[in-house]
Design a protein around this motif. Sequence first.
Motif, PDB file in Angstrom:
ATOM      1  N   SER A  71       0.951  -1.622  -0.238  1.00 11.99           N
ATOM      2  CA  SER A  71       0.122  -0.053  -0.296  1.00 11.99           C
ATOM      3  C   SER A  71       1.167   0.731   0.169  1.00 11.99           C
ATOM      4  O   SER A  71       0.257   2.559  -0.440  1.00 11.99           O
ATOM      5  N   THR A  72       2.184   0.869  -0.091  1.00 11.24           N
ATOM      6  CA  THR A  72       2.971   2.406   0.651  1.00 11.24           C
ATOM      7  C   THR A  72       3.692   2.491  -1.245  1.00 11.24           C
ATOM      8  O   THR A  72       4.387   3.407  -1.977  1.00 11.24           O
ATOM      9  N   GLY A  73       2.927   1.131  -2.578  1.00 13.48           N
ATOM     10  CA  GLY A  73       3.689   1.531  -3.613  1.00 13.48           C
ATOM     11  C   GLY A  73       3.260   2.049  -4.629  1.00 13.48           C
ATOM     12  O   GLY A  73       1.393   2.648  -4.198  1.00 13.48           O
TER      13      GLY A  73
ATOM     14  N   GLN B 115      -9.735  -3.047   5.844  1.00 13.76           N
ATOM     15  CA  GLN B 115      -9.492  -3.674   5.295  1.00 13.76           C
ATOM     16  C   GLN B 115      -7.746  -3.834   5.873  1.00 13.76           C
ATOM     17  O   GLN B 115      -7.431  -2.936   7.142  1.00 13.76           O
ATOM     18  N   ARG B 116      -6.829  -4.305   6.010  1.00 17.73           N
ATOM     19  CA  ARG B 116      -5.558  -4.922   6.735  1.00 17.73           C
ATOM     20  C   ARG B 116      -3.895  -4.601   5.787  1.00 17.73           C
ATOM     21  O   ARG B 116      -4.174  -5.518   5.448  1.00 17.73           O
ATOM     22  N   LEU B 117      -3.858  -3.237   6.433  1.00 12.67           N
ATOM     23  CA  LEU B 117      -3.121  -2.423   5.395  1.00 12.67           C
ATOM     24  C   LEU B 117      -1.490  -3.533   6.222  1.00 12.67           C
ATOM     25  O   LEU B 117      -1.120  -3.367   7.379  1.00 12.67           O
TER      26      LEU B 117
ATOM     27  N   ASP C 222       4.924   3.485   9.763  1.00 12.71           N
ATOM     28  CA  ASP C 222       4.605   5.036   9.608  1.00 12.71           C
ATOM     29  C   ASP C 222       5.047   6.133   7.677  1.00 12.71           C
ATOM     30  O   ASP C 222       4.119   6.592   7.710  1.00 12.71           O
ATOM     31  N   ARG C 223       4.891   4.951   7.261  1.00 16.85           N
ATOM     32  CA  ARG C 223       4.164   4.581   5.320  1.00 16.85           C
ATOM     33  C   ARG C 223       3.047   4.523   4.971  1.00 16.85           C
ATOM     34  O   ARG C 223       2.911   5.487   3.878  1.00 16.85           O
ATOM     35  N   ALA C 224       2.638   4.724   5.992  1.00 22.24           N
ATOM     36  CA  ALA C 224       1.532   3.452   5.565  1.00 22.24           C
ATOM     37  C   ALA C 224       0.463   4.620   4.789  1.00 22.24           C
ATOM     38  O   ALA C 224       0.374   5.766   6.435  1.00 22.24           O
ATOM     39  N   PRO C 225      -0.537   4.573   4.298  1.00 23.31           N
ATOM     40  CA  PRO C 225      -1.287   5.407   4.432  1.00 23.31           C
ATOM     41  C   PRO C 225      -2.934   5.477   4.575  1.00 23.31           C
ATOM     42  O   PRO C 225      -3.057   4.300   5.329  1.00 23.31           O
ATOM     43  N   ARG C 226      -3.018   6.449   5.175  1.00 22.16           N
ATOM     44  CA  ARG C 226      -4.337   6.623   6.175  1.00 22.16           C
ATOM     45  C   ARG C 226      -4.899   6.183   6.215  1.00 22.16           C
ATOM     46  O   ARG C 226      -6.207   7.447   5.197  1.00 22.16           O
ATOM     47  N   LEU C 227      -6.096   5.651   5.760  1.00 21.87           N
ATOM     48  CA  LEU C 227      -7.292   5.048   4.930  1.00 21.87           C
ATOM     49  C   LEU C 227      -8.810   4.942   5.745  1.00 21.87           C
ATOM     50  O   LEU C 227      -8.052   4.111   7.089  1.00 21.87           O
ATOM     51  N   PRO C 228      -9.735   5.289   5.920  1.00 20.12           N
ATOM     52  CA  PRO C 228     -10.764   5.178   6.606  1.00 20.12           C
ATOM     53  C   PRO C 228     -11.166   3.287   6.711  1.00 20.12           C
ATOM     54  O   PRO C 228     -10.668   2.907   5.669  1.00 20.12           O
ATOM     55  N   GLY C 229     -11.111   2.536   7.953  1.00 12.62           N
ATOM     56  CA  GLY C 229     -11.737   1.909   7.869  1.00 12.62           C
ATOM     57  C   GLY C 229     -10.220   0.480   7.564  1.00 12.62           C
ATOM     58  O   GLY C 229     -10.164  -0.611   7.501  1.00 12.62           O
ATOM     59  N   ALA C 230      -8.969   1.035   7.133  1.00 14.41           N
ATOM     60  CA  ALA C 230      -7.839   0.476   7.557  1.00 14.41           C
ATOM     61  C   ALA C 230      -6.918   0.271   8.719  1.00 14.41           C
ATOM     62  O   ALA C 230      -7.032   1.569   9.651  1.00 14.41           O
TER      63      ALA C 230
ATOM     64  N   VAL D  74      -3.418  -1.233  10.234  1.00 16.87           N
ATOM     65  CA  VAL D  74      -2.082  -1.498  10.254  1.00 16.87           C
ATOM     66  C   VAL D  74      -0.943  -2.352  10.231  1.00 16.87           C
ATOM     67  O   VAL D  74      -1.131  -1.904  11.679  1.00 16.87           O
ATOM     68  N   VAL D  75      -0.555  -3.034  10.542  1.00 16.69           N
ATOM     69  CA  VAL D  75      -0.105  -4.361  10.542  1.00 16.69           C
ATOM     70  C   VAL D  75       1.683  -3.881   9.945  1.00 16.69           C
ATOM     71  O   VAL D  75       1.724  -4.187   8.267  1.00 16.69           O
ATOM     72  N   GLU D  76       2.683  -3.870  10.738  1.00 13.05           N
ATOM     73  CA  GLU D  76       3.847  -4.913  10.213  1.00 13.05           C
ATOM     74  C   GLU D  76       4.783  -5.405  10.089  1.00 13.05           C
ATOM     75  O   GLU D  76       4.512  -6.712  10.868  1.00 13.05           O
ATOM     76  N   ALA D  77       4.928  -6.241   8.917  1.00  8.72           N
ATOM     77  CA  ALA D  77       5.791  -7.412   8.632  1.00  8.72           C
ATOM     78  C   ALA D  77       5.983  -6.836   7.195  1.00  8.72           C
ATOM     79  O   ALA D  77       5.522  -7.137   6.748  1.00  8.72           O
ATOM     80  N   GLU D  78       7.245  -8.145   6.947  1.00 14.68           N
ATOM     81  CA  GLU D  78       8.398  -8.275   5.703  1.00 14.68           C
ATOM     82  C   GLU D  78       8.400  -9.747   5.195  1.00 14.68           C
ATOM     83  O   GLU D  78       7.469 -11.162   5.872  1.00 14.68           O
ATOM     84  N   TYR D  79       7.439  -9.732   3.540  1.00 19.33           N
ATOM     85  CA  TYR D  79       8.095 -10.776   3.287  1.00 19.33           C
ATOM     86  C   TYR D  79       8.776 -12.061   4.027  1.00 19.33           C
ATOM     87  O   TYR D  79       8.544 -13.154   3.767  1.00 19.33           O
TER      88      TYR D  79
END
Length: 300
Positions: free
Chosen positions: A26-28, A45-47, A53-61, A63-68
């Motif tokens: 979602s940052t791309g 949705q779950r981003l 900090d780089r994730a967009p701020r969207l209603p209903g979203a 944010v969780v952190e994870a790398e592939y």
Amino acid sequence: MTSHTPARAAGQSQAPGPGVLAVTGSTGGLGSRVAARLADAGRPQRLVVRTADRAPRLPGATVVEAEYGDADAARAALSGVDTLFMVSAAEEADRVTKHLTFIDAAITAGVKHLVYTSFVGAAPDSTFTLARHHYATEQHVHASGISHTILRDNLYLDFLPNLAVDGVIRGPAGEGRLAGVARDDVADVAVAVLGEPGRHAGETYDLTGPFAITLEEAAATMTAVFNRAVRYEPETVEQAYASRAGYGAPAWQVDGWVSTYTAIARGDLAEVSDCVERIAGHPPIDFAEVLRRRDPAAEV
């Protein structure tokens, strides 16, 4: 061929509905479009991002952190998710390993349906060397048994202006054509698939623009829309490698750069499909429209 339905692995189940949605990237350029469209439609949705900090701020979203490549973090981030939109990772030497780690973590976490962004013509011997990464990933998805949809994108039309350095596109593409696709159209298809994953289970869709163009035509379109001169200058393969040698990039990356052009020259990216219109419900946009959206003030 515009779509392909692979043999479904034993035990693969149909996803009845989207349930809990998770979106990567979602940052791309692509993932941000998908996330924004889901938010505009009022869909929670779950981003999944590397840096919150780089994730967009969207209603209903949320944010969780994870790398592939981090299996534990990925499992935690995807716990409770039903449908996952997985944008392919950045081009790296260990890209396939990271893809497979994340997919396995998703399955362990209980994800029911995976939507993966691949590349047209993905094969073990693709001319475009980086498409081979996508083939390896696709094979793993098929073998895993998870319900899935593969979106095989052509080269992004949004990316073509980046090929022009000081107003010149240089590369060994000859007079080959590419049926490039707009990220906006890929996002529209993705949102449609995420809304009814069961309907698209087991499908592979080739996503292209409305017609195929040469790089000379692309340069002419950029000249007209941006009102500044852009031209295409063909190179031989040897010239292409020599002109890129000074960047200090690893060999696999230079191979990827050069083979982008040789894949065009071979006609590997020229086939036009109707998948965008069939799935998104509208015709795909052309390169000129992509440029106008990129630069709304531009006039042809």
